[in-house]
Every structure is written in C-alpha cells, then in structure tokens.
Design a protein around this motif. Structure first.
Motif, short mmCIF file in Angstrom:
data_model
loop_
_atom_site.label_atom_id
_atom_site.label_comp_id
_atom_site.label_asym_id
_atom_site.label_seq_id
_atom_site.Cartn_x
_atom_site.Cartn_y
_atom_site.Cartn_z
N UNK A 1 0.84 -1.19 0.00
CA UNK A 1 0.00 0.00 0.00
C UNK A 1 0.88 1.24 0.00
N UNK A 2 0.42 2.27 -0.73
CA UNK A 2 1.17 3.52 -0.83
C UNK A 2 0.20 4.69 -0.75
N UNK A 3 0.63 5.74 -0.04
CA UNK A 3 -0.21 6.93 0.12
C UNK A 3 0.67 8.17 -0.01
N UNK A 4 0.26 9.06 -0.90
CA UNK A 4 0.99 10.31 -1.11
C UNK A 4 0.10 11.47 -0.69
N UNK A 5 0.59 12.29 0.24
CA UNK A 5 -0.14 13.46 0.73
C UNK A 5 0.55 14.73 0.23
N UNK A 6 -0.25 15.62 -0.32
CA UNK A 6 0.30 16.89 -0.79
C UNK A 6 0.50 17.86 0.38
N UNK A 7 1.24 18.93 0.12
CA UNK A 7 1.59 19.88 1.17
C UNK A 7 0.35 20.63 1.66
N UNK A 8 0.39 20.96 2.94
CA UNK A 8 -0.67 21.74 3.57
C UNK A 8 -0.38 23.24 3.39
N UNK A 9 -1.45 24.00 3.18
CA UNK A 9 -1.33 25.45 3.02
C UNK A 9 -2.16 26.14 4.09
N UNK A 10 -1.58 27.19 4.68
CA UNK A 10 -2.23 27.95 5.74
C UNK A 10 -2.35 29.40 5.32
N UNK A 11 -3.54 29.96 5.53
CA UNK A 11 -3.79 31.38 5.23
C UNK A 11 -4.02 32.11 6.54
N UNK A 12 -3.14 33.06 6.85
CA UNK A 12 -3.25 33.84 8.07
C UNK A 12 -2.85 35.28 7.76
#
Length: 364
Positions: free
Chosen positions: A297-308
């Motif tokens: 099994x393989x899982x790829x998560x993209x980067x998180x973006x924060x708006x502040x």
C-alpha cells in the motif's frame, strides 16, 4: 361381439400406457438435469468462509446481513534527527556541538465498524474510532552538554474522526474481467485537531532552560471534513484472489479561531493537502476457513497550506509518502465469526515502522 369389444378396450389401454411411459421417459431426464443445475448454482453462490473474509477485508462482501467488526490496531514509529552546530574541517572532521533529537510514537486505535448489505450490489459502512497516543521526546546535548540528555512523555486518549461510506458494485466478476466496486466515504472532524496545541519547554530544574520543546496535548484527528472516493478490483484465480485499489481524498478547507502553538491566538484557514492512495496484493484460500494475504500500500499526501493575515503560505515538510508491505491471515471460527490479523512494515520514512491489526468480525 362382446369378446371383440373387450379385446378392443384392452388394446386401447395398452396403447395409452405405452404413450405415458414414453412421455415419462422423455420428461424425467430433463427434470433431473434442471434440478441438478439448480443445485450446482446454489453451491457456486456460497463461497467458503475464507473467501468471504478476504472479500470483506479487501473489497466488499454484499452479504445482505449486518456485520459488526470490533478491532484494535497498534502502530509504532521512531524518528531521529541530528542537529549540528559548528563547521566541518578538512571535509572529514566536525568541530562543534552535536544534538540528537528522537521521537518515539505509539498509537493504539480501538474502533467499531458496522457494515450492512442493502442489496447484492450496495453496502453501507460506519466506523467509530477511539485513539490513544503516547509520544516520547528525547534530545541529547542539551545546553551544549552531550552527557545531559533530556526527555519528556506526552499521552492522550479521545474519540477520533468518525467516517461513513457506501460501496456499489459497478461490474460483477466474469471470466475475463474482475469484480469492480466503487466507494464513497465522508470523514467528520470529531477528533481533537492539531492546530491550536500549545507547547512547553522542558526545564531541568536548575533554572536553565533546555532545548527540548514538546506539545502539551496530542491530536486524535485531522480537524477538517474529508471526502474520499475510489475503485477496488478483485479477480478470483483459484486458489488465489488478486485485488487492487486506487483512491483519492479531498480535505475541505476550514477556518480556525487559533492555529498557533504560542500563547497568543492567531486565526487562520487550513487547507490540508489532498491524498492519493493505491495498493495491490493477493490472497490464498488454503482451505475452507483459513487464508493468507500479502499486499503493498502507498499513500501520497500533498503539502498543507495555511492562510493567516490574508497571506497564504505552504507548510514546509507537510507532504508525505507512506508505503508499507502488509502480511495478513484470516481464520473462520464459525460461519458467522472470524479472526483477522495483519502486520505492516513501513518502507519509507513517513510510514509507521510497524503496525499490527487484530479484528473479530461477526455477522448477525
């Protein structure tokens, strides 16, 4: 004349009897053949308990019965980071201070899953997890002294993210094609999110602050709504079963009153990175009740973006690639109760080093 009438009546009865015998001889084989074919179809429609276990865990069973599946899973991960403060002389000798940071994470999840097959092509599912986490943080070289390591342990247990889903059989298995099932699920942010957890710096007790900073609490969920969809494929190649799946999870952006780990509240929006997952494997039904499986099994998560403050920024290091190899076994205790075990070994740095699952599904 009477004798002739009796003779004619006997001759007519004999003819009618012969016709009935001939008709019975013609119809009987057809009726027997139809009955035999019906019995064979019934036998083919009832797979063994080991095959049912594989279908339920890797695909969908569509049994038109309620299945209750309590389970417990444990995962362990160990990450070490080397911090250097100095310079490299002659490309071989390091002059300066060395600090080693190590984090050991133990996560135990108790979950209860309910499945119900509405029809032979439609199934619904509900999963409720309880997450207990124990993390140990350790650093060496605190205060510039490599002989004075500092450590701290943080633990927490609470409800995780509840999810509900539906499975629909798009194409039934045929001689030249696999069984194809489409799934759609929704994850609710019922667990503790990680976006406003405060941190603390460990004090050794002599008034000198150390270089070890740990969280005061641990999260049990992602904090945002998630929608997942995917396809799973399964083909029976007696005595093996081949399966594969592909999925995509979209995390819905959410606003929080505080996303800071400091004392001052900082509101902002969190756009958690989406996830792509895939896997494939095979299972072997060794007998009517016992089967073995292995998968990747393989899982790829993209980067998180924060708006502040009106500015969007990407969280460095938030992307992940988690791949693992899994080995499983199922044993049917009865026609309605089974034991399912699975061991996973992480193949990448972002995957847990070791996972262990133990489940006992039973049908009502």
């Amino acid at each position: 004349m009477p004798d002739n009438n009796v003779y004619n009546n006997l001759q007519s009865a004999a003819c009618r009897g012969s016709a009935l015998l001939l008709l019975a001889a013609t119809i009987s084989p057809l009726a027997v053949a139809q009955g035999g074919a019906g019995d064979e179809r019934i036998r083919e429609a009832q797979p063994s308990q080991s095959v049912k276990d594989v279908l339920r865990e890797e695909h969908a069973l569509f049994s038109r019965r309620l299945t209750i599946e309590p389970g417990i899973s444990y995962s362990y991960s160990d990450r070490s980071e080397l911090g250097l403060s100095g310079f490299l002389a002659l490309d071989a000798i390091f002059l300066g201070n060395i600090s080693v940071d190590n984090v050991e994470s133990h996560t135990t999840t108790f979950d209860l899953t309910a499945r119900y097959g509405i029809t032979d092509r439609l199934e619904v599912q509900l999963a409720i997890p309880y997450v207990y986490r124990n993390s140990r943080y350790e650093t060496g070289g605190a205060g510039g002294n490599p002989d004075a390591p500092v450590d701290a342990t943080v633990e927490q247990g609470r409800l995780g993210d509840v999810s509900a889903g539906v499975y629909y059989r798009v194409l039934p298995e045929a001689e030249v094609r696999p069984d194809v099932v489409w799934n759609l699920s929704v994850r609710a942010p019922t667990g503790k999110h990680p976006y406003d957890i405060r941190t603390t710096t460990i004090d050794r007790g002599d008034g000198e602050l150390e270089n070890l900073t740990v969280p005061k609490d641990l999260p049990s969920g992602n904090g945002v709504w998630g929608v997942s969809t995917g396809l799973s494929f399964l083909k029976t190649v007696d005595p093996a079963i081949i399966f594969a799946n592909v999925g995509y999870t979209h995390n819905i952006e959410r606003s929080f009153d505080d996303i800071s780990s400091g004392e001052e509240a900082v509101p902002g929006d969190v756009n958690l990175g989406d996830t792509i997952s895939l896997g494939f494997g095979t299972a072997f039904a060794l007998n009517q009740r016992f089967s073995l499986s292995m998968s990747l099994s393989h899982q790829h998560s993209f980067e998180t973006k924060i708006t502040s403050g009106g500015r969007e920024q990407e969280v460095i290091g938030s992307g992940a690639n988690a791949a693992s190899v899994n080995f499983g076994a199922t044993y049917g205790l009865t026609d309605s109760t089974s034991i399912v075990t699975n061991v996973g070994v992480g193949m990448t740095d972002d995957a847990p080093d070791f996972t262990l699952d133990f489940r006992v599904p039973f049908q009502m």
